[in-house]
Scaffold this motif. Sequence first.
Motif, PDB file in Angstrom:
ATOM      1  N   LEU A  10      50.942  33.260  44.497  1.00  0.00           N
ATOM      2  CA  LEU A  10      50.755  34.678  44.190  1.00  0.00           C
ATOM      3  C   LEU A  10      49.457  34.920  43.449  1.00  0.00           C
ATOM      4  N   TRP A  11      49.114  34.015  42.526  1.00  0.00           N
ATOM      5  CA  TRP A  11      47.863  34.192  41.780  1.00  0.00           C
ATOM      6  C   TRP A  11      46.660  34.140  42.708  1.00  0.00           C
ATOM      7  N   LEU A  12      46.665  33.189  43.642  1.00  0.00           N
ATOM      8  CA  LEU A  12      45.537  33.055  44.543  1.00  0.00           C
ATOM      9  C   LEU A  12      45.335  34.302  45.383  1.00  0.00           C
ATOM     10  N   PHE A  13      46.428  35.021  45.656  1.00  0.00           N
ATOM     11  CA  PHE A  13      46.308  36.232  46.447  1.00  0.00           C
ATOM     12  C   PHE A  13      46.176  37.478  45.586  1.00  0.00           C
ATOM     13  N   GLY A  14      46.039  37.271  44.270  1.00  0.00           N
ATOM     14  CA  GLY A  14      45.689  38.386  43.401  1.00  0.00           C
ATOM     15  C   GLY A  14      46.843  39.226  42.930  1.00  0.00           C
ATOM     16  N   GLU A 242      38.597  27.045  40.005  1.00  0.00           N
ATOM     17  CA  GLU A 242      39.852  27.605  40.515  1.00  0.00           C
ATOM     18  C   GLU A 242      41.039  27.150  39.681  1.00  0.00           C
ATOM     19  N   ASN A 243      41.083  25.863  39.337  1.00  0.00           N
ATOM     20  CA  ASN A 243      42.185  25.347  38.526  1.00  0.00           C
ATOM     21  C   ASN A 243      42.228  26.025  37.164  1.00  0.00           C
ATOM     22  N   PHE A 244      41.054  26.237  36.580  1.00  0.00           N
ATOM     23  CA  PHE A 244      41.027  26.879  35.265  1.00  0.00           C
ATOM     24  C   PHE A 244      41.433  28.343  35.371  1.00  0.00           C
ATOM     25  N   SER A 245      40.977  29.021  36.395  1.00  0.00           N
ATOM     26  CA  SER A 245      41.357  30.419  36.598  1.00  0.00           C
ATOM     27  C   SER A 245      42.870  30.542  36.743  1.00  0.00           C
ATOM     28  N   ARG A 246      43.467  29.629  37.478  1.00  0.00           N
ATOM     29  CA  ARG A 246      44.924  29.652  37.640  1.00  0.00           C
ATOM     30  C   ARG A 246      45.630  29.391  36.316  1.00  0.00           C
ATOM     31  N   GLU A 247      45.082  28.444  35.547  1.00  0.00           N
ATOM     32  CA  GLU A 247      45.687  28.098  34.253  1.00  0.00           C
ATOM     33  C   GLU A 247      45.668  29.279  33.290  1.00  0.00           C
ATOM     34  N   VAL A 248      44.543  29.962  33.215  1.00  0.00           N
ATOM     35  CA  VAL A 248      44.377  31.055  32.261  1.00  0.00           C
ATOM     36  C   VAL A 248      44.904  32.380  32.815  1.00  0.00           C
ATOM     37  N   GLN A 249      45.096  32.430  34.143  1.00  0.00           N
ATOM     38  CA  GLN A 249      45.576  33.651  34.802  1.00  0.00           C
ATOM     39  C   GLN A 249      44.589  34.813  34.652  1.00  0.00           C
ATOM     40  N   LYS A 250      43.316  34.479  34.824  1.00  0.00           N
ATOM     41  CA  LYS A 250      42.262  35.490  34.765  1.00  0.00           C
ATOM     42  C   LYS A 250      41.279  35.248  35.913  1.00  0.00           C
ATOM     43  N   PRO A 251      40.697  36.315  36.461  1.00  0.00           N
ATOM     44  CA  PRO A 251      39.644  36.140  37.469  1.00  0.00           C
ATOM     45  C   PRO A 251      38.337  35.717  36.823  1.00  0.00           C
ATOM     46  N   VAL A 252      37.466  35.113  37.614  1.00  0.00           N
ATOM     47  CA  VAL A 252      36.190  34.582  37.127  1.00  0.00           C
ATOM     48  C   VAL A 252      35.044  35.477  37.577  1.00  0.00           C
ATOM     49  N   LEU A 253      34.209  35.844  36.627  1.00  0.00           N
ATOM     50  CA  LEU A 253      33.006  36.619  36.894  1.00  0.00           C
ATOM     51  C   LEU A 253      31.801  35.775  36.507  1.00  0.00           C
ATOM     52  N   PHE A 254      30.873  35.577  37.441  1.00  0.00           N
ATOM     53  CA  PHE A 254      29.627  34.901  37.085  1.00  0.00           C
ATOM     54  C   PHE A 254      28.727  35.941  36.410  1.00  0.00           C
ATOM     55  N   THR A 255      28.726  35.925  35.085  1.00  0.00           N
ATOM     56  CA  THR A 255      27.956  36.880  34.303  1.00  0.00           C
ATOM     57  C   THR A 255      26.451  36.669  34.467  1.00  0.00           C
ATOM     58  N   GLU A 256      26.082  35.463  34.894  1.00  0.00           N
ATOM     59  CA  GLU A 256      24.728  35.161  35.356  1.00  0.00           C
ATOM     60  C   GLU A 256      24.841  34.082  36.419  1.00  0.00           C
ATOM     61  N   MET A 257      23.960  34.108  37.391  1.00  0.00           N
ATOM     62  CA  MET A 257      23.741  32.982  38.290  1.00  0.00           C
ATOM     63  C   MET A 257      22.356  33.157  38.900  1.00  0.00           C
ATOM     64  N   SER A 293      29.935  29.514  49.731  1.00  0.00           N
ATOM     65  CA  SER A 293      30.897  28.625  49.075  1.00  0.00           C
ATOM     66  C   SER A 293      31.882  29.352  48.173  1.00  0.00           C
ATOM     67  N   ILE A 294      31.416  30.376  47.478  1.00  0.00           N
ATOM     68  CA  ILE A 294      32.180  30.944  46.370  1.00  0.00           C
ATOM     69  C   ILE A 294      32.723  32.344  46.642  1.00  0.00           C
ATOM     70  N   TRP A 295      31.994  33.170  47.334  1.00  0.00           N
ATOM     71  CA  TRP A 295      32.264  34.597  47.335  1.00  0.00           C
ATOM     72  C   TRP A 295      33.673  34.957  47.793  1.00  0.00           C
ATOM     73  N   GLN A 296      34.178  34.301  48.813  1.00  0.00           N
ATOM     74  CA  GLN A 296      35.468  34.695  49.380  1.00  0.00           C
ATOM     75  C   GLN A 296      36.675  34.159  48.612  1.00  0.00           C
ATOM     76  N   GLU A 297      36.439  33.369  47.586  1.00  0.00           N
ATOM     77  CA  GLU A 297      37.560  32.832  46.812  1.00  0.00           C
ATOM     78  C   GLU A 297      38.315  33.958  46.112  1.00  0.00           C
ATOM     79  N   LYS A 298      39.634  33.869  46.149  1.00  0.00           N
ATOM     80  CA  LYS A 298      40.480  34.935  45.598  1.00  0.00           C
ATOM     81  C   LYS A 298      40.306  35.093  44.091  1.00  0.00           C
ATOM     82  N   TRP A 299      39.983  33.998  43.417  1.00  0.00           N
ATOM     83  CA  TRP A 299      39.846  34.050  41.959  1.00  0.00           C
ATOM     84  C   TRP A 299      38.489  34.585  41.518  1.00  0.00           C
ATOM     85  N   PHE A 300      37.577  34.765  42.460  1.00  0.00           N
ATOM     86  CA  PHE A 300      36.209  35.118  42.117  1.00  0.00           C
ATOM     87  C   PHE A 300      36.024  36.631  42.132  1.00  0.00           C
ATOM     88  N   ALA A 301      35.514  37.189  41.024  1.00  0.00           N
ATOM     89  CA  ALA A 301      35.403  38.639  40.880  1.00  0.00           C
ATOM     90  C   ALA A 301      34.013  39.171  41.182  1.00  0.00           C
TER      91      ALA A 301
END
Length: 346
Positions: A10-14, A242-257, A293-301
């Motif tokens: 469920l988390w992976l699907f948001g 992804e593992n950390f996002s699932r653990e913390v139950q929060k989406p990930v935002l790359f504030t810089e890249m 690599s990253i954009w389509q991941e469900k945890w990625f904001a």
Amino acid sequence: MYKYLIISTLWLFGFVGCQNKAVLYEGRKLKGVCFVAPPQKIDAEEFDPVKKINAEWVALTPYGFTRDGSPNFQYNKSSDGHWWGESPKGTAECVRMAHEKGLKVMLKPHAWIQSFKSSYTGDMNFETDAEWQIFEKSYGEYLLDFAKVADSTHVEIYCIATEFKNFVAKRPEFWHKIIRDIKKVYHGQLTYAENWDCYEKVPFWDELDFIGIDGYFPLSEEKSPNAEILKKAWKKHKSEIENFSREVQKPVLFTEMGYQSTDFTTHKPWESYSKHPDNDSLQAEAYKAFFDSIWQEKWFAGCFVWKWFPMMKRDNDFGKKHEFRDKYTPQGKIGEAVLQSYFQKL
């Protein structure tokens, strides 16, 4: 075990964490650039090139300053050469203009350590509790002043600070308190920008809406690797995030890249003062690998690309100095077309 699998799926699907409105902001991932604070007042037209590459967000970064070893923190000091776009008034005006152009805003105050040794905020340290308290008082005022700017101008996301590894580890009580204080004056979404190598150690992610990562992950030691090599290198980092996002139950935002337009830029993307030869193609390949690599991941904001300069008037010294010269910016390079294309189709 069965229950864990259901929750993970469920988390992976948001769905898990739906009470957290940041899972995907308004159903759209954030497509942004880090917009450099202008030294003098600008016109709203400076945001048109951002729109042209199909970006929908800008991160505004009003710097504050301290000297290495000094607990005194300063900001909004025009007499000391601080720029118009780094003042509360100038920042508020930039937010207004960005909104006028249909862009959303993340406000991201950032400390700059003036030092001959290292300007990396993650290394900042003080020997005594008294020094820490002096710094925390002035730095806390800075964060709260810009939180008030963020609230009064309806900034969509406030990034409370950037890359303070040692400060976070040694003074967690300051961070828990400042987050509570910020929430009293700012009523939008919150994140914090931690460096790629220590984001797992931040103790207050559960108090924020996004896990903010400055995503300068090392990918390849080669001089000029292609996108396929870089995509393979992303797999390990992607799994860990992804593992950390699932653990913390929060989406990930790359504030810089971002990447410099030089040889070897994907080896240590965080190194700002590269003397390597220009390589615009490698910057473009690195962007491609990131998006694929990253954009389509469900945890990625979403992400904010470092960095984008206002050009201002071409006869202005700032415009002359920075026009397409900075190695990180994609402006006027192959990377700009890559961003435009990916931001459009994504």
